[in-house]
Write a protein that holds these residues in place. Structure first.
Motif, PDB file in Angstrom:
ATOM      1  N   GLY A   1      -1.687   5.416   4.077  1.00  0.00           N
ATOM      2  CA  GLY A   1      -2.075   4.969   5.405  1.00  0.00           C
ATOM      3  C   GLY A   1      -2.061   3.466   5.528  1.00  0.00           C
ATOM      4  N   VAL A   2      -3.175   2.924   6.107  1.00  0.00           N
ATOM      5  CA  VAL A   2      -3.274   1.495   6.385  1.00  0.00           C
ATOM      6  C   VAL A   2      -4.545   0.945   5.778  1.00  0.00           C
ATOM      7  CG1 VAL A   2      -3.408  -0.271   8.182  1.00  0.00           C
ATOM      8  CG2 VAL A   2      -1.974   1.756   8.539  1.00  0.00           C
TER       9      VAL A   2
ATOM     10  N   ALA B   1       0.318  -1.639   4.941  1.00  0.00           N
ATOM     11  CA  ALA B   1       0.573  -0.301   5.466  1.00  0.00           C
ATOM     12  C   ALA B   1       1.575   0.437   4.592  1.00  0.00           C
ATOM     13  CB  ALA B   1       1.092  -0.379   6.902  1.00  0.00           C
TER      14      ALA B   1
ATOM     15  N   THR C   1      -5.386   6.488  -0.781  1.00  0.00           N
ATOM     16  CA  THR C   1      -5.050   7.410   0.292  1.00  0.00           C
ATOM     17  C   THR C   1      -3.950   6.762   1.106  1.00  0.00           C
ATOM     18  OG1 THR C   1      -7.332   8.237   0.418  1.00  0.00           O
ATOM     19  CG2 THR C   1      -5.899   8.655   2.314  1.00  0.00           C
TER      20      THR C   1
ATOM     21  N   THR D   1      -3.521  -6.919   6.567  1.00  0.00           N
ATOM     22  CA  THR D   1      -3.251  -5.486   6.592  1.00  0.00           C
ATOM     23  C   THR D   1      -2.054  -5.145   5.710  1.00  0.00           C
ATOM     24  OG1 THR D   1      -4.143  -5.215   8.829  1.00  0.00           O
ATOM     25  CG2 THR D   1      -2.596  -3.540   8.067  1.00  0.00           C
TER      26      THR D   1
ATOM     27  N   TRP E   1       0.850  -1.193   0.000  1.00  0.00           N
ATOM     28  CA  TRP E   1       0.000   0.000   0.000  1.00  0.00           C
ATOM     29  C   TRP E   1       0.893   1.254   0.000  1.00  0.00           C
ATOM     30  CZ3 TRP E   1      -4.437   0.518  -1.909  1.00  0.00           C
ATOM     31  CH2 TRP E   1      -5.283   1.598  -1.619  1.00  0.00           C
TER      32      TRP E   1
ATOM     33  N   LEU F   1      -9.981   1.500   5.315  1.00  0.00           N
ATOM     34  CA  LEU F   1      -8.823   2.325   4.998  1.00  0.00           C
ATOM     35  C   LEU F   1      -8.735   3.438   6.030  1.00  0.00           C
ATOM     36  CD1 LEU F   1      -6.479   3.189   3.181  1.00  0.00           C
ATOM     37  CD2 LEU F   1      -8.146   4.334   1.688  1.00  0.00           C
ATOM     38  N   ASN F   2      -7.663   3.413   6.817  1.00  0.00           N
ATOM     39  CA  ASN F   2      -7.446   4.423   7.859  1.00  0.00           C
ATOM     40  C   ASN F   2      -8.668   4.559   8.775  1.00  0.00           C
ATOM     41  OD1 ASN F   2      -4.929   4.916   6.721  1.00  0.00           O
ATOM     42  ND2 ASN F   2      -5.697   6.574   5.416  1.00  0.00           N
ATOM     43  N   ASP F   3      -9.162   3.398   9.227  1.00  0.00           N
ATOM     44  CA  ASP F   3     -10.283   3.310  10.180  1.00  0.00           C
ATOM     45  C   ASP F   3     -11.638   3.652   9.569  1.00  0.00           C
ATOM     46  OD1 ASP F   3      -8.587   2.538  12.243  1.00  0.00           O
ATOM     47  OD2 ASP F   3      -8.157   4.613  12.802  1.00  0.00           O
ATOM     48  N   TYR F   4     -11.704   3.828   8.230  1.00  0.00           N
ATOM     49  CA  TYR F   4     -12.978   4.083   7.570  1.00  0.00           C
ATOM     50  C   TYR F   4     -13.330   2.907   6.662  1.00  0.00           C
ATOM     51  CZ  TYR F   4     -12.608   8.931   9.123  1.00  0.00           C
ATOM     52  OH  TYR F   4     -12.508  10.062   9.889  1.00  0.00           O
TER      53      TYR F   4
END
Length: 835
Positions: free
Chosen positions: A701-702, A721, A699, A719, A649, A674-677
């Motif tokens: 992030g993770v 990152a 985007t 995951t 990623w 993606l990034n907690d969303y």
């Protein structure tokens, strides 16, 4: 000096203070004074030793180089194994030459754009006086190809095939004791002689074989399992003994079966009378109570020790000859009802086809390189290997025995019909029986070998001539080994006037039918030909799910072998993908790597391997991201290829642009976060088995994939990152302590990492290498399939954040230090100890 080398060395023209050969010969019956040790003791019998050191080499067509007095003072001195084809070519200022790769190579894409030719090897050595009746022979484990051998100017013979061992008797032509002998070997690797990278030269071991007048014949020993149960096993040992031509002899044959601790668990003995110059075969059976059976899950090995005693007195310990053979007690059954069973338990072959080269080392068959190759296969879930398309090295099979990897041992890629103008077809008619015998007699005691394959995609397989050859081969194999099934790998896309069903005549002569790229035919053919046992001898990576379903669901389909398990040199670019839409294979310079493997050229997983983990149940979920696809284009993947995906990623410059993400799973639903969303949720569709595809804006992030079963339970998480900018080089050695032996290697992974120690997947950075201490740099490079470079210079450019350096010990004890540096990166250093 390493103690094994001290025990086994003989005097050569280059050596000082070494043991005399007499100290190495049938020592159980002789008490020798060891002058260098100042004492007298009985040494273990050594009848065979490595003969790899102090060879002189020159790549050239020379006249007179076979003569012992030929001036070779300026030749290079090297230690085998050796592959000259991977060495850098002169003329580096020529843009068509990069390292060993030459754009206009006669080998073309088939041979990885390297250059063959003719080369010479010479080895001087001296011998002391030999005991009466003593013989001295030389055995080559593999020379590619068309080799001629001389001793002291006398031509011993020609051996065309590059993959089978061969032996010559030196005894009649040796110089008087203390005088110099010279072995000379001419090797020809000329023209277009293969469909893959073969290497060139004496690329496997050489052995000096010293047998007493009455001795055991190594290839005449055959150990088979007659019965294999939990309470009792019966093994049969056929032992061939040959005698001196000067007179009859009596010996006591002793056979001991020892477990892994050295404890004798079964024993037999028998007097043997040998007529002058005759060969006698003795057959004995041993019963083992409560045996430890060999299987892929528990590859337990016994040792069969066979001794010839000088006297018939059982209590006398004078040993005339001795051999030890690792032995696995197992019973294999193959039929259409139960498939393949080992010791009564069903086994599905999770297989991969494997070429013989060792990546950055070329074809050089270092023991450690052969071991590591098998270790990687085991680590990535394979339990079976098809040796494509030739017999492997002996060390390779020894490692398969040890690790429990099953082997389909393959003999030939062509018979009388050529596939390339200068290939083995020129020699097949005169040599196939000798080469087949060489393979069978050498390999038949390996428990890992479960089938013999007589050929791969043979064009004439269904012609009358091809059927006649098949019958002859089957008969010859049965004469040497009736315990294993015989197969061949056959396809349906040769330009021939017959259809696939025409090969029924060929398969009818075999025990198991090998189907190349024909998984759709399994069920149809079983209805046409009930009782046929089949396996996928080659399948495309993208067909894995469907092909494996056939293996799991059809009892007469015993396994599947992907083409291919590991990347290899040659057949350049057959596994590539392109965005041009033109053609199905990019096979031109600068590609030199096939790029169709589950495992890349330096030993790391490729995207198809992650999918395989899910198909085989080794992982619940894997996630890959496609590299950016140029606008207005569509990717076209070759039949042996895979989409250009990576588990990453990290995509600088792609903010806001759509990225294709594929999740492989046996779950029912996939949720991307993606990034907690939560950015997407999909159900696994029957139309795309085990696979869900997303297109989401990038985007940094993770990115996390959560997988759920039909009841909504979370059953897996994966995951990816964003990696930070490169900061350091991380070195990881497969071993930090090795034996001080010139055949020893250390593999060191070279990773570009960020401040958190994570590999930076877009880091393609040039690095400088330095090695100090008791080793040299054997090879260095990356897995990049179209980045030709020298593998022997002290530099490498990482590919997707990774590279590999291979160190070779020099035979002396001491420290080894590898240091690697790159601009803007923290220098890395690792220490290895040779002792």
């Amino acid at each position: 000096m390493h103690p094994r080398k001290e025990e086994m060395r003989i005097c050569t023209g280059e050596m000082k203070n070494t043991m005399s050969l007499a100290k190495l010969l049938w020592l159980g019956s002789l008490m020798l004074a060891l002058q260098s040790y100042g004492q007298t003791k009985k040494l273990p019998l050594v009848r065979e030793q490595l003969f790899d050191d102090n060879w002189r080499f020159k790549k050239d067509s020379l006249t007179g180089a076979e003569q012992p007095d030929f001036p070779d003072a300026g030749w290079r001195t090297l230690h085998l194994p050796h592959d000259w084809a991977i060495e850098d070519l002169p003329g580096q200022n020529d843009s068509t030459i990069i390292g060993p790769f030459y754009k206009y190579s006669p080998a073309k894409e088939h041979g990885a754009y390297v250059v063959g030719g003719t080369a010479w090897y010479r080895k001087p050595f001296t011998l002391p006086a030999l005991p009466a009746g003593q013989t001295v022979a030389i055995r080559f484990d593999g020379v590619y190809m068309d080799s001629d051998v001389w001793i002291n100017g006398h031509h011993l013979g020609n051996h065309p095939y590059g993959y089978t061992p061969f032996t010559y008797d030196l005894t009649p032509y040796l110089a008087t004791p203390g005088q110099k002998n010279v072995l000379a070997v001419r090797v020809k690797n000329e023209g277009l002689n293969s469909r893959w990278y073969t290497g060139a030269g004496i690329y496997r071991h050489v052995h000096l074989v010293m047998a007493p007048p009455v001795h055991l014949i190594k290839d005449g020993i055959f150990i088979t399992t007659q019965e294999a149960g939990k309470q009792k096993a019966v093994i049969q040992i056929a032992t061939a003994v040959t005698g001196s031509v000067t007179g009859a002899a009596q010996r006591l044959l002793q056979i001991r079966l020892k477990d892994s601790t050295g404890q004798v668990v079964a024993y037999a003995s028998q007097p043997v009378n040998i007529a002058p110059g005759d060969t006698t075969t003795v057959i004995r059976q041993l019963t083992v109570n409560n045996p430890a059976l060999w299987s892929p899950g528990r590859p337990y090995l016994y040792t069969t020790e066979i001794r010839l005693m000088d006297t018939l007195n059982v209590k006398n310990t004078a040993t005339a000859d001795r051999l030890e053979i690792k032995t696995g007690i197992r019973q294999i059954r193959i039929n259409a009802t139960r498939g393949l069973t080992i010791n009564g338990e069903k086994v599905l072959l999770k297989g991969g086809c494997l070429h013989h080269d060792n990546g950055l080392l070329g074809a050089a068959a270092f023991d450690r390189a052969e071991e590591r190759k098998v270790e990687l296969m085991k680590a990535y879930g394979f339990n079976a290997i098809r040796t494509s398309h030739n017999p492997p090295s002996e060390k390779f099979l020894e490692t398969c025995d040890k690790l429990g990897i099953l082997v389909i041992d393959e003999a030939f890629d062509m018979w009388e019909d050529q596939k390339q103008p200068q290939d083995y077809h020129r020699f097949f008619k005169a040599w196939w029986q000798r080469d087949l015998q060489s393979m069978i007699l050498r390999d038949r005691n390996h428990p890992s070998v479960i089938m013999w394959s007589i050929g791969n995609e043979i064009p004439e397989r269904a012609d009358s001539a091809g059927l006649a050859i098949t019958r002859q081969m089957v008969k010859a194999i049965h004469h040497m080994d009736s315990t294993r099934a015989i197969t061949a790998a056959e396809n349906d896309f040769w330009e021939r006037p017959y259809k696939w069903t025409a090969t029924d005549a060929s398969f009818a002569l075999l025990d198991v039918a090998g189907y190349n790229y024909q998984w759709r035919s399994y069920a149809i053919d079983e209805r046409r030909v009930p009782g046929r046992v089949m396996f996928g001898s080659e399948t495309f990576p993208a067909d894995l799910y469907h092909a494996w379903n056939q293996v799991q669901g059809l009892p007469f389909v015993i396994g599947d072998f992907v083409w291919t398990a590991m990347d290899y040199l040659g057949e350049a670019g057959i596994g590539h993908s392109t965005y041009t839409g033109n053609g199905t294979g990019r096979r031109t310079h600068p590609w030199f790597n096939a790029w169709c493997g589950d495992i890349d050229l330096i030993g790391n997983k490729k995207p198809q391997s992650y999918f395989r983990d899910v198909v085989w149940g080794r992982s619940m979920v894997e996630m890959l991201v496609h590299t950016p696809i140029p606008e207005g284009t569509k990717e076209k993947v070759s039949r042996w290829g895979w989409p250009d995906e990576v588990p990453s990623w990290t995509w600088p410059g792609m903010n806001g642009k759509n990225m294709q993400v594929r999740v492989f799973t046996r779950g029912e639903k996939v949720e991307l976060v993606l990034n907690d969303y939560r950015v997407a949720t999909k159900t696994v569709s029957d139309s795309t088995p085990l696979t869900v595809t997303f297109n989401i804006p990038y985007t940094p992030g993770v990115l996390t994939a959560f997988v759920y079963d039909s009841k909504g339970n979370e059953i897996g998480v994966k995951t990816l990152a964003l990696a930070n900018p490169p900061q350091a080089i991380k070195l990881t050695a497969d071993r930090t302590q090795i034996t001080a032996d010139a055949n020893e290697l250390v593999y060191v992974n070279v990773d570009i990492v960020d401040n958190l120690g994570r590999i930076v997947p877009d880091a393609n950075l040039p690095l400088k290498i330095s090695v100090s201490g008791q080793a040299t740099l054997a090879a260095a490079g990356s897995a990049c399939p179209d980045c030709p470079a020298s593998f022997q210079q002290p530099a490498l450019t990482t590919f997707r954040g990774r590279g590999l350096a291979i160190l070779r010990a020099n035979g002396r004890s001491g420290n080894i230090t590898l240091q690697i540096e790159g601009q803007g990166l923290k220098t890395a250093k690792i220490d290895i100890r040779a002792k």
